[in-house]
Design a protein around this motif. Structure first.
Motif, PDB file in Angstrom:
ATOM      1  N   ASN A   1       0.846  -1.189   0.000  1.00 51.42           N
ATOM      2  CA  ASN A   1       0.000   0.000   0.000  1.00 51.42           C
ATOM      3  C   ASN A   1       0.883   1.242   0.000  1.00 51.42           C
ATOM      4  O   ASN A   1       1.924   1.269   0.665  1.00 51.42           O
ATOM      5  CB  ASN A   1      -0.877   0.044   1.258  1.00 51.42           C
TER       6      ASN A   1
ATOM      7  N   GLU B   1     -12.422   1.464  -6.957  1.00 54.05           N
ATOM      8  CA  GLU B   1     -11.957   0.151  -6.512  1.00 54.05           C
ATOM      9  C   GLU B   1     -10.441   0.103  -6.385  1.00 54.05           C
ATOM     10  O   GLU B   1      -9.721   0.472  -7.311  1.00 54.05           O
ATOM     11  CB  GLU B   1     -12.421  -0.942  -7.486  1.00 54.05           C
ATOM     12  N   GLY B   2      -9.973  -0.351  -5.216  1.00 52.09           N
ATOM     13  CA  GLY B   2      -8.542  -0.450  -4.981  1.00 52.09           C
ATOM     14  C   GLY B   2      -7.923   0.810  -4.383  1.00 52.09           C
ATOM     15  O   GLY B   2      -6.709   0.866  -4.180  1.00 52.09           O
ATOM     16  N   TYR B   3      -8.760   1.794  -4.090  1.00 54.34           N
ATOM     17  CA  TYR B   3      -8.299   3.051  -3.502  1.00 54.34           C
ATOM     18  C   TYR B   3      -9.067   3.332  -2.207  1.00 54.34           C
ATOM     19  O   TYR B   3     -10.186   2.873  -2.035  1.00 54.34           O
ATOM     20  CB  TYR B   3      -8.514   4.219  -4.460  1.00 54.34           C
ATOM     21  N   SER B   4      -8.449   4.124  -1.330  1.00 51.65           N
ATOM     22  CA  SER B   4      -9.162   4.615  -0.159  1.00 51.65           C
ATOM     23  C   SER B   4      -8.682   6.027   0.146  1.00 51.65           C
ATOM     24  O   SER B   4      -7.591   6.428  -0.260  1.00 51.65           O
ATOM     25  CB  SER B   4      -8.952   3.705   1.058  1.00 51.65           C
TER      26      SER B   4
ATOM     27  N   VAL C   1      -3.340   4.001  -2.262  1.00 58.93           N
ATOM     28  CA  VAL C   1      -3.468   3.011  -3.330  1.00 58.93           C
ATOM     29  C   VAL C   1      -3.174   1.662  -2.695  1.00 58.93           C
ATOM     30  O   VAL C   1      -2.048   1.406  -2.240  1.00 58.93           O
ATOM     31  CB  VAL C   1      -2.491   3.304  -4.485  1.00 58.93           C
ATOM     32  N   THR C   2      -4.166   0.813  -2.617  1.00 55.59           N
ATOM     33  CA  THR C   2      -4.001  -0.450  -1.909  1.00 55.59           C
ATOM     34  C   THR C   2      -3.517  -1.554  -2.846  1.00 55.59           C
ATOM     35  O   THR C   2      -3.515  -1.393  -4.076  1.00 55.59           O
ATOM     36  CB  THR C   2      -5.326  -0.877  -1.255  1.00 55.59           C
ATOM     37  N   SER C   3      -3.180  -2.678  -2.249  1.00 57.54           N
ATOM     38  CA  SER C   3      -2.720  -3.813  -3.041  1.00 57.54           C
ATOM     39  C   SER C   3      -3.832  -4.388  -3.908  1.00 57.54           C
ATOM     40  O   SER C   3      -3.571  -5.148  -4.840  1.00 57.54           O
ATOM     41  CB  SER C   3      -2.166  -4.907  -2.118  1.00 57.54           C
ATOM     42  N   ALA C   4      -5.066  -4.002  -3.619  1.00 50.26           N
ATOM     43  CA  ALA C   4      -6.191  -4.478  -4.422  1.00 50.26           C
ATOM     44  C   ALA C   4      -6.292  -3.775  -5.766  1.00 50.26           C
ATOM     45  O   ALA C   4      -7.004  -4.241  -6.663  1.00 50.26           O
ATOM     46  CB  ALA C   4      -7.504  -4.282  -3.649  1.00 50.26           C
ATOM     47  N   GLN C   5      -5.581  -2.675  -5.928  1.00 49.01           N
ATOM     48  CA  GLN C   5      -5.572  -1.964  -7.211  1.00 49.01           C
ATOM     49  C   GLN C   5      -4.591  -2.672  -8.126  1.00 49.01           C
ATOM     50  O   GLN C   5      -3.369  -2.617  -7.919  1.00 49.01           O
ATOM     51  CB  GLN C   5      -5.189  -0.504  -7.013  1.00 49.01           C
ATOM     52  N   LYS C   6      -5.122  -3.329  -9.154  1.00 49.38           N
ATOM     53  CA  LYS C   6      -4.310  -4.223  -9.973  1.00 49.38           C
ATOM     54  C   LYS C   6      -3.410  -3.514 -10.964  1.00 49.38           C
ATOM     55  O   LYS C   6      -2.412  -4.066 -11.416  1.00 49.38           O
ATOM     56  CB  LYS C   6      -5.231  -5.197 -10.727  1.00 49.38           C
TER      57      LYS C   6
ATOM     58  N   PRO D   1      -1.949   0.060 -10.808  1.00 56.08           N
ATOM     59  CA  PRO D   1      -1.858   1.382 -10.204  1.00 56.08           C
ATOM     60  C   PRO D   1      -0.922   2.353 -10.915  1.00 56.08           C
ATOM     61  O   PRO D   1      -0.940   3.548 -10.599  1.00 56.08           O
ATOM     62  CB  PRO D   1      -1.317   1.089  -8.803  1.00 56.08           C
TER      63      PRO D   1
END
Lengths: 114, 114
Positions: A18, A62-65, A78-83, A85
């Motif tokens: 992240n 999606e993938g951000y907070s 930017v999280t690890s869920a953002q494929k 980035p």
């Protein structure tokens, strides 16, 4: 002078990590926005906030907070869920009211996955 | 749905020649329209904006734009291009509703030949 400061200018992220992009404004603007820019796609809205402690998803959240604990600050994680980035990220702010009150943009952060 | 189209991805003009960048929008009501310029790795700088009134809008750096409701267009013009005008140009419309977001076109990259 009033304006928006984004930091860092360049950021490198490893897979699965992240990272947080900073956005600070001293314009006393209520509304703040995060946009993502990719070549040939213009700018797309990630998140926005009109008031402290409140924020809304944009078109590609999606993938951000985000958080909005202070009026001046609107950091983006930017999280690890953002494929995918890798992109140029722009923060903007706007005074109260209709669009004619004007938007101000920061100078951007370029994020690269390594 | 609201949208902005910039038909030309890349334009090359000679220094001193005139310039016209095209922008078409899809919007149900009277739009708020903007043109921004972006130098490489930088944020967006506002060139001009249209909200109401005179359909020919003057901006900074010698740029102007004309709002044509019948054609849903807001084309950007400059009579004589300078080498320093080489950049990427974005047309945007302020969205309806209460997000306050901007909807951007894909951008037009301007190259200036000496």
């Amino acid at each position: 002078d009033g304006g928006i400061t984004q930091s860092p200018k360049y950021l490198f992220r490893k897979e699965g990590q992240n990272v947080t992009l900073s956005c600070e404004q001293n314009l006393n603007h209520d509304a703040m926005y995060w946009y993502r820019q990719d070549p040939g796609q213009g700018l797309r809205l990630i998140y926005y906030s009109h008031i402290v402690n409140d924020f809304q998803k944009g078109d590609i959240a999606e993938g951000y907070s985000v958080s909005r604990e202070k009026k001046e600050s609107f950091p983006l994680t930017v999280t690890s869920a953002q494929k995918n980035p890798t992109a140029f990220y722009l923060c903007a702010s706007k005074g109260q009211g209709a669009p004619e009150y004007g938007y101000t943009f920061g100078s951007g952060t370029r994020l690269t996955v390594v | 749905a609201q949208s902005v189209t910039q038909p030309d991805i890349h334009i090359t003009v000679s220094e001193g020649a005139s310039l016209e960048l095209r922008c078409n929008y899809s919007y149900g009501a009277t739009p708020y329209l903007f043109w921004y310029v972006q130098s490489p790795g930088q944020g967006l700088q506002l060139l001009l904006k249209y909200f109401s009134g005179d359909t020919l809008v003057q901006g900074i750096k010698g740029f102007e734009a004309e709002f044509k409701r019948s054609q849903s267009s807001f084309n950007l013009r400059k009579p004589s291009v300078h080498w320093s005008d080489a950049a990427e140009y974005f047309c945007a419309v302020g969205s309806s509703g209460n997000t306050g977001k901007l909807i951007f076109g894909q951008g037009t990259t301007l190259q200036v030949k000496p």
